[in-house]
Design a protein around this motif. Structure first.
Motif, mmCIF file in Angstrom:
data_model
loop_
_atom_site.group_PDB
_atom_site.id
_atom_site.type_symbol
_atom_site.label_atom_id
_atom_site.label_comp_id
_atom_site.label_asym_id
_atom_site.label_seq_id
_atom_site.Cartn_x
_atom_site.Cartn_y
_atom_site.Cartn_z
ATOM 1 N N ASP A 91 6.553 -30.453 -126.439
ATOM 2 C CA ASP A 91 5.327 -31.156 -126.058
ATOM 3 C C ASP A 91 5.572 -32.649 -125.838
ATOM 4 O OD1 ASP A 91 3.591 -29.102 -128.418
ATOM 5 O OD2 ASP A 91 3.588 -28.878 -126.233
ATOM 6 N N THR A 92 6.773 -33.105 -126.155
ATOM 7 C CA THR A 92 7.108 -34.513 -125.970
ATOM 8 C C THR A 92 6.982 -34.900 -124.504
ATOM 9 O OG1 THR A 92 8.576 -34.581 -127.878
ATOM 10 C CG2 THR A 92 8.950 -36.217 -126.147
ATOM 11 N N ALA A 93 6.197 -35.924 -124.231
ATOM 12 C CA ALA A 93 5.933 -36.348 -122.857
ATOM 13 C C ALA A 93 5.036 -37.578 -122.868
ATOM 14 C CB ALA A 93 5.240 -35.234 -122.069
ATOM 15 N N VAL A 94 4.885 -38.181 -121.701
ATOM 16 C CA VAL A 94 3.832 -39.172 -121.511
ATOM 17 C C VAL A 94 2.597 -38.410 -121.049
ATOM 18 C CG1 VAL A 94 3.069 -41.221 -120.269
ATOM 19 C CG2 VAL A 94 5.482 -40.971 -120.916
ATOM 20 N N TYR A 95 1.496 -38.620 -121.750
ATOM 21 C CA TYR A 95 0.253 -37.926 -121.434
ATOM 22 C C TYR A 95 -0.673 -38.860 -120.664
ATOM 23 C CZ TYR A 95 1.525 -33.940 -124.293
ATOM 24 O OH TYR A 95 2.142 -32.815 -124.794
ATOM 25 N N TYR A 96 -1.196 -38.356 -119.554
ATOM 26 C CA TYR A 96 -2.048 -39.146 -118.673
ATOM 27 C C TYR A 96 -3.447 -38.530 -118.615
ATOM 28 C CZ TYR A 96 2.318 -41.131 -116.894
ATOM 29 O OH TYR A 96 3.533 -41.759 -116.780
ATOM 30 N N CYS A 97 -4.433 -39.374 -118.694
ATOM 31 C CA CYS A 97 -5.820 -38.976 -118.513
ATOM 32 C C CYS A 97 -6.174 -39.059 -117.017
ATOM 33 C CB CYS A 97 -6.710 -39.928 -119.314
ATOM 34 S SG CYS A 97 -8.472 -39.717 -119.062
ATOM 35 N N ASN A 98 -6.966 -38.113 -116.560
ATOM 36 C CA ASN A 98 -7.417 -38.088 -115.169
ATOM 37 C C ASN A 98 -8.912 -37.835 -115.135
ATOM 38 O OD1 ASN A 98 -8.140 -35.945 -112.803
ATOM 39 N ND2 ASN A 98 -6.756 -37.527 -112.056
ATOM 40 N N ALA A 99 -9.595 -38.492 -114.208
ATOM 41 C CA ALA A 99 -11.029 -38.260 -114.053
ATOM 42 C C ALA A 99 -11.410 -38.331 -112.581
ATOM 43 C CB ALA A 99 -11.832 -39.279 -114.853
ATOM 44 N N GLN A 100 -12.293 -37.447 -112.191
ATOM 45 C CA GLN A 100 -12.862 -37.468 -110.838
ATOM 46 C C GLN A 100 -14.200 -38.200 -110.937
ATOM 47 O OE1 GLN A 100 -13.047 -33.312 -109.858
ATOM 48 N NE2 GLN A 100 -10.856 -33.159 -109.488
ATOM 49 N N VAL A 101 -14.233 -39.406 -110.392
ATOM 50 C CA VAL A 101 -15.358 -40.312 -110.622
ATOM 51 C C VAL A 101 -16.055 -40.646 -109.316
ATOM 52 C CG1 VAL A 101 -16.057 -42.558 -111.528
ATOM 53 C CG2 VAL A 101 -14.170 -41.309 -112.612
ATOM 54 N N GLU A 102 -17.377 -40.558 -109.361
ATOM 55 C CA GLU A 102 -18.183 -41.032 -108.241
ATOM 56 C C GLU A 102 -18.582 -42.480 -108.510
ATOM 57 O OE1 GLU A 102 -21.441 -38.249 -107.899
ATOM 58 O OE2 GLU A 102 -20.585 -37.421 -106.073
ATOM 59 N N THR A 103 -18.415 -43.324 -107.485
ATOM 60 C CA THR A 103 -18.876 -44.703 -107.564
ATOM 61 C C THR A 103 -19.894 -44.941 -106.449
ATOM 62 O OG1 THR A 103 -16.985 -45.420 -106.248
ATOM 63 C CG2 THR A 103 -16.776 -45.574 -108.643
ATOM 64 N N ALA A 104 -20.881 -45.774 -106.745
ATOM 65 C CA ALA A 104 -21.957 -46.029 -105.791
ATOM 66 C C ALA A 104 -21.681 -47.303 -104.993
ATOM 67 C CB ALA A 104 -23.282 -46.143 -106.521
ATOM 68 N N HIS A 105 -22.003 -47.249 -103.708
ATOM 69 C CA HIS A 105 -21.814 -48.377 -102.809
ATOM 70 C C HIS A 105 -23.081 -48.528 -101.970
ATOM 71 C CE1 HIS A 105 -17.534 -48.080 -103.834
ATOM 72 N NE2 HIS A 105 -17.683 -46.774 -103.698
ATOM 73 N N PRO A 106 -23.242 -49.660 -101.314
ATOM 74 C CA PRO A 106 -24.442 -49.830 -100.473
ATOM 75 C C PRO A 106 -24.578 -48.738 -99.421
ATOM 76 C CG PRO A 106 -23.370 -51.939 -100.807
ATOM 77 C CD PRO A 106 -22.446 -50.889 -101.378
ATOM 78 N N THR A 107 -23.431 -48.165 -98.991
ATOM 79 C CA THR A 107 -23.475 -47.161 -97.931
ATOM 80 C C THR A 107 -23.512 -45.734 -98.477
ATOM 81 O OG1 THR A 107 -21.067 -47.237 -97.800
ATOM 82 C CG2 THR A 107 -22.298 -48.643 -96.275
ATOM 83 N N GLY A 108 -23.401 -45.577 -99.793
ATOM 84 C CA GLY A 108 -23.437 -44.232 -100.357
ATOM 85 C C GLY A 108 -22.559 -44.104 -101.579
ATOM 86 N N VAL A 109 -22.228 -42.839 -101.895
ATOM 87 C CA VAL A 109 -21.430 -42.531 -103.076
ATOM 88 C C VAL A 109 -20.081 -41.972 -102.637
ATOM 89 C CG1 VAL A 109 -21.273 -41.071 -105.114
ATOM 90 C CG2 VAL A 109 -23.457 -42.100 -104.499
ATOM 91 N N THR A 110 -19.001 -42.407 -103.271
ATOM 92 C CA THR A 110 -17.679 -41.895 -102.949
ATOM 93 C C THR A 110 -17.040 -41.315 -104.200
ATOM 94 O OG1 THR A 110 -16.651 -44.047 -103.315
ATOM 95 C CG2 THR A 110 -17.309 -43.512 -101.068
ATOM 96 N N LEU A 111 -16.180 -40.321 -104.010
ATOM 97 C CA LEU A 111 -15.505 -39.633 -105.105
ATOM 98 C C LEU A 111 -14.018 -39.908 -105.030
ATOM 99 C CD1 LEU A 111 -15.700 -37.511 -107.446
ATOM 100 C CD2 LEU A 111 -15.248 -35.769 -105.700
ATOM 101 N N HIS A 112 -13.429 -40.352 -106.141
ATOM 102 C CA HIS A 112 -12.001 -40.634 -106.196
ATOM 103 C C HIS A 112 -11.416 -40.128 -107.508
ATOM 104 C CE1 HIS A 112 -11.919 -43.176 -102.628
ATOM 105 N NE2 HIS A 112 -13.006 -43.753 -103.062
ATOM 106 N N ASP A 113 -10.100 -39.879 -107.474
ATOM 107 C CA ASP A 113 -9.331 -39.579 -108.682
ATOM 108 C C ASP A 113 -8.863 -40.888 -109.320
ATOM 109 O OD1 ASP A 113 -7.303 -36.539 -108.444
ATOM 110 O OD2 ASP A 113 -9.359 -36.881 -109.066
ATOM 111 N N TYR A 114 -9.006 -40.971 -110.623
ATOM 112 C CA TYR A 114 -8.499 -42.135 -111.359
ATOM 113 C C TYR A 114 -7.569 -41.650 -112.468
ATOM 114 C CZ TYR A 114 -11.993 -44.973 -108.983
ATOM 115 O OH TYR A 114 -12.741 -45.627 -108.030
ATOM 116 N N TRP A 115 -6.587 -42.519 -112.787
ATOM 117 C CA TRP A 115 -5.589 -42.182 -113.805
ATOM 118 C C TRP A 115 -5.522 -43.269 -114.858
ATOM 119 C CZ3 TRP A 115 -2.932 -37.589 -113.817
ATOM 120 C CH2 TRP A 115 -3.002 -36.811 -112.645
#
Length: 123
Positions: A89-113
């Motif tokens: 199990d030894t490793a570097v562990y990374y968190c990931n999230a699929q996040v929507e962010t709001a903008h004046p033109t709408g909402v966008t979905l991106h992967d973040y690490w």
């Protein structure tokens, strides 16, 4: 901008336990799936566990029955409880999230690490 900050890694003996946490912050409209990946030395990054906003989970076969993923939607936080840890199990562990962010033109979905947290299991 969205940030994912991990904590909880460290050194543990085989058979021990660790709990990883990952908190999302920033200009978040909503968070869809969250998950944990890991990358061992000389290996490709692999999915460890994932959880939807509704609480459905899936796990890598290698961690089923030992690891548990959970999340707090109100806090934008995901956890990974790791029990019966093995040297592999030894490793570097990374968190990931699929996040929507709001903008004046709408909402966008991106992967973040997250930046990664080292988990080392000694035999």
């Amino acid at each position: 901008q969205v940030q994912l900050v991990e904590s909880g890694g460290g050194l543990v003996q085989a058979g021990g336990s660790l709990r990883l946490s990952c908190a999302a912050s920033g200009s978040i409209f909503s968070i869809h799936a969250m998950g944990w990946y890991r990358q061992g030395p000389g290996q490709q990054r692999e999915l460890v566990a994932a959880i939807t906003s509704g609480g459905s989970t899936n796990y890598a076969d290698s961690v089923k029955g030992r690891f548990t993923i959970s999340r707090d939607n109100a806090q934008g936080t995901v956890y990974l409880q790791m029990n019966s840890l093995k040297p592999e199990d030894t490793a570097v562990y990374y968190c990931n999230a699929q996040v929507e962010t709001a903008h004046p033109t709408g909402v966008t979905l991106h992967d973040y690490w997250g930046q990664g947290t080292q988990v080392t299991v000694s035999s």
